[in-house]
Design an enzyme around this catalytic site. Structure first.
Site, short mmCIF file in Angstrom:
data_model
loop_
_atom_site.label_atom_id
_atom_site.label_comp_id
_atom_site.label_asym_id
_atom_site.label_seq_id
_atom_site.Cartn_x
_atom_site.Cartn_y
_atom_site.Cartn_z
CG HIS A 233 -0.21 0.14 2.53
ND1 HIS A 233 0.47 -0.92 3.12
CD2 HIS A 233 -0.05 1.20 3.37
CE1 HIS A 233 1.00 -0.53 4.26
NE2 HIS A 233 0.71 0.77 4.43
NE ARG B 40 2.87 6.26 9.66
CZ ARG B 40 1.77 5.57 9.41
NH1 ARG B 40 1.84 4.36 8.88
NH2 ARG B 40 0.59 6.06 9.71
CG HIS C 37 5.05 1.00 3.12
ND1 HIS C 37 4.58 2.18 2.58
CD2 HIS C 37 4.44 0.89 4.34
CE1 HIS C 37 3.74 2.75 3.41
NE2 HIS C 37 3.62 1.98 4.50
CG ASP D 225 1.62 5.07 4.73
OD1 ASP D 225 1.06 3.97 4.84
OD2 ASP D 225 2.71 5.35 5.27
#
Length: 304
Positions: free
Chosen positions: A120, A295, A280, A122
């Site tokens: 995917h 993150r 990723h 983000d």
């Protein structure tokens, strides 16, 4: 528009000077990813020249990796914030003391979910998907829990020419309701969609800094919105079945190993990626071990 050339295949280790010394750059594959040594992201959060060098390397390699980054949360968000404003996540939330820093902690008490272990990009369910992210490992399994990144500019470059022509002007919908919202009760799912209506993006986006053409469909993509034209549809069989087959084919390109790099995490290792040109996948093979990540996601622009 600035053009950044990709690293040549088999590129040797490079040493690039900056105000605090030099950065050693070790390409990890022929198409994506490099490991940096000789740099501290705490310093980079305060040093304009050092940050500019890292940003240039990110455009070149698309994902950068560093180890032994014993930085504070404040330094983490300060460094990521140099790329642009940080974004919150409507489902995952963020650290109350450091807005924009999402804790991705997986342990034996974590609910079962499968959002990360899908290829995917983000936030493509946003009108302005993420520009990128800085992900730091707090605690890693003794083995497993790797993350894979994919060069979607290379995926587009190597498509057959007739496919490139067919998809050049296609647009597609991306949905948070069909992904994060799928496990929610109907009322909450509908509220999530009302807050984040399905976004529409080009199937092939242009990178705003390098000018690269990028294949821009992923696990959040539900369907094309302008496929049903006389050029594409002769009979009903060409409509939904034909569009679905083409979309699945395009999404499957991210699974080609030649476009990928895989990173093994250790505590205080960091990945910085350009979300505009990559996908990723976080490999969930480590249960019952613990994996804790933090993150900082960066607000992006509207794809064109």
């Amino acid at each position: 528009m600035e053009k950044t050339l990709a690293a040549p295949q088999g590129a040797p280790t490079l040493v690039r000077a900056h105000s605090r010394g030099s950065i050693k750059v070790e390409p990890l594959t022929c198409t994506i990813g490099a490991e940096l040594t000789g740099v501290d992201l705490g310093d980079a959060s305060r040093d304009d020249e050092l940050f500019a060098e890292i940003r240039a390397l990110l455009l070149q390699y698309k994902v950068l990796f560093l180890r032994d980054q014993d930085i504070t949360r404040a330094e983490h968000v300060a460094f990521a914030g140099r790329f642009g404003p940080l974004e919150d996540h409507p489902v995952a939330g963020s650290d109350p003391d450091h807005p924009g820093l999402v804790r991705i902690y997986k342990d034996l008490d974590s609910p079962a979910e499968h959002y990360e272990n899908a290829l995917h990009t983000d936030g493509t369910w946003r009108g302005n998907p993420s520009m990128g992210a800085v992900l730091r490992c707090i605690e890693s399994p003794p083995v497993g829990g790797d993350t894979i990144w994919v060069n979607m500019a290379e995926a587009h470059r190597r498509l057959p020419e007739h496919i490139k022509t067919q998809i050049q002007d296609l647009r597609a919908r991306h949905s948070i309701e069909a992904t994060f919202g799928a496990v929610m009760p109907q009322e909450r799912r509908h509220a999530l969609k009302a807050q984040f209506p399905d976004a529409e993006h080009p199937v092939v986006r242009t990178h705003p800094e390098t000018g690269e053409q990028i294949l821009f469909v992923n696990a959040f993509t539900t369907h094309f919105v302008n496929y049903h034209t006389p050029e594409n549809v002769r009979f009903g069989q060409d409509y939904a079945p034909g569009a679905g087959l083409l979309l699945n084919y395009l999404i499957s390109q991210a699974a080609v190993p030649e476009y990928q790099v895989r990173w093994r995490w250790t505590p205080n290792s960091v990945a910085i990626w350009d979300n505009r040109s990559t996908q990723h996948y976080a490999v969930q093979d480590y249960w019952p071990a613990v994996r804790k990540m933090e993150r900082a996601g960066i607000v992006g622009d509207r794809p064109f």
